[in-house]
Design a protein around this motif. Structure first.
Motif, PDB file in Angstrom:
ATOM      1  N   UNK A 141       7.899  -7.299   2.514  1.00 37.43           N
ATOM      2  CA  UNK A 141       8.145  -6.041   1.816  1.00 37.43           C
ATOM      3  C   UNK A 141       8.959  -6.263   0.545  1.00 37.43           C
ATOM      4  N   UNK A 142       9.918  -7.207   0.606  1.00 40.38           N
ATOM      5  CA  UNK A 142      10.751  -7.471  -0.569  1.00 40.38           C
ATOM      6  C   UNK A 142       9.932  -8.040  -1.717  1.00 40.38           C
ATOM      7  N   UNK A 143       8.808  -8.669  -1.396  1.00 44.56           N
ATOM      8  CA  UNK A 143       7.904  -9.191  -2.414  1.00 44.56           C
ATOM      9  C   UNK A 143       6.934  -8.119  -2.918  1.00 44.56           C
ATOM     10  N   UNK A 144       6.985  -6.951  -2.292  1.00 44.02           N
ATOM     11  CA  UNK A 144       6.058  -5.888  -2.666  1.00 44.02           C
ATOM     12  C   UNK A 144       4.748  -5.950  -1.914  1.00 44.02           C
ATOM     13  N   UNK A 145       4.705  -6.811  -0.886  1.00 47.35           N
ATOM     14  CA  UNK A 145       3.476  -6.978  -0.114  1.00 47.35           C
ATOM     15  C   UNK A 145       2.576  -8.034  -0.740  1.00 47.35           C
ATOM     16  N   UNK A 146       1.587  -8.457   0.033  1.00 50.50           N
ATOM     17  CA  UNK A 146       0.595  -9.418  -0.451  1.00 50.50           C
ATOM     18  C   UNK A 146      -0.776  -8.751  -0.337  1.00 50.50           C
ATOM     19  N   UNK A 147      -1.349  -8.325  -1.457  1.00 47.23           N
ATOM     20  CA  UNK A 147      -2.593  -7.559  -1.411  1.00 47.23           C
ATOM     21  C   UNK A 147      -3.740  -8.218  -0.650  1.00 47.23           C
ATOM     22  N   UNK A 148      -3.812  -9.547  -0.640  1.00 45.94           N
ATOM     23  CA  UNK A 148      -4.913 -10.164   0.101  1.00 45.94           C
ATOM     24  C   UNK A 148      -4.651 -10.167   1.605  1.00 45.94           C
ATOM     25  N   UNK A 149      -3.452  -9.728   2.010  1.00 47.92           N
ATOM     26  CA  UNK A 149      -3.179  -9.525   3.434  1.00 47.92           C
ATOM     27  C   UNK A 149      -2.647 -10.727   4.186  1.00 47.92           C
TER      28      UNK A 149
END
Length: 259
Positions: free
Chosen positions: A213-221
């Motif tokens: 979450x601190x990274x803003x998430x990883x869009x590729x999952x």
């Protein structure tokens, strides 16, 4: 296409016994290179044909030992991958860090590369050929204040230094580029999750979610893999990347959402 594009080439990879470093070593060996790698302790199951040098490249004495082995046994290296890095500082933000913690982060994440470049670049310049890859981090642009303040600052310095080196030595036949991984599933990443969990007094699963979450998430999952980073590094060392100079390649699953 040549199955062994690096046959006859010598490569030095720092920190090549686990994680991204080990994956890079394996990739270069598969491509025919003679690989020298460093580690503070030798692996229990060394890879066939790889020259291991037991040394702590975060220290001046360690980098001198590595450079001496390279010059004595191989004469020069065609490729240098400065992969060593990491953070052992506790969580708690900037005020939790002592001068010693700051110095440790700078030595391993910046000065290890500076010293080895300084030792091995002259032979590349003399031959008019060579390629260097520095492993930076997306944290140079996306620092995590809770856990990796000094690490992020040192990686930012490494990226800046890498660009400067490329400007200076590109015209002399030496290519310098950098690779900025995001969250990669390595043993070091797992150790960071564990430290965060201990600081927060939470489970490791919860700490991992906080990190994501601190990274803003990883869009590729998912996080990246060491092998994916290794293939990018091998490409940048190869003749296919002959016109790529002074660039930084982000490999983060689009964690950084901006251009």
């Amino acid at each position: 296409m040549n199955a062994y594009p690096f046959k006859g080439k010598h490569a030095l990879v720092t920190g090549g016994t686990k994680g991204m470093g080990e994956a890079i070593v394996r990739s270069l060996v598969r491509s025919g290179a003679t690989v020298i790698t460093t580690a503070r302790s030798l692996p229990m199951e060394p890879l066939a044909g790889v020259r291991y040098v037991e040394a702590d490249v975060a220290s001046a004495d360690g980098t001198e030992r590595v450079a001496d082995v390279v010059k004595r046994e191989f004469g020069h290296v065609d490729f240098l991958v400065n992969n060593v890095g990491g953070s052992s500082a506790p969580g708690g933000g900037a005020l939790a860090l002592t001068d010693a913690m700051w110095d440790a982060a700078i030595q391993v994440n910046l000065m290890s590369a500076v010293r080895l470049d300084r030792a091995l670049l002259p032979a590349m310049v003399e031959r008019g050929a060579g390629a260097i890859v520095h492993i930076t981090s997306i944290q140079r642009r996306l620092p995590l204040f809770e856990s990796t303040v000094a690490y992020a600052a040192a990686k930012a310095a490494l990226a800046n230094y890498s660009k400067s080196l490329a400007n200076e030595f590109g015209p002399r036949g030496v290519r310098v580029n950098s690779v900025a991984p995001g969250f990669i599933e390595t043993t070091a990443a797992q150790a960071l999750v564990k430290r965060m969990a201990e600081h927060r007094q939470s489970s490791e699963d919860d700490a991992r979610q906080v990190l994501m979450a601190s990274l803003g998430g990883i869009p590729i999952g998912r996080p990246g893999t060491p092998e994916e980073v290794a293939e990018l590094v091998a490409f940048l060392l190869s003749p296919l990347a002959a016109s790529i100079h002074g660039a930084e390649f982000v490999i983060d699953g689009e964690t950084i959402p901006t251009v």
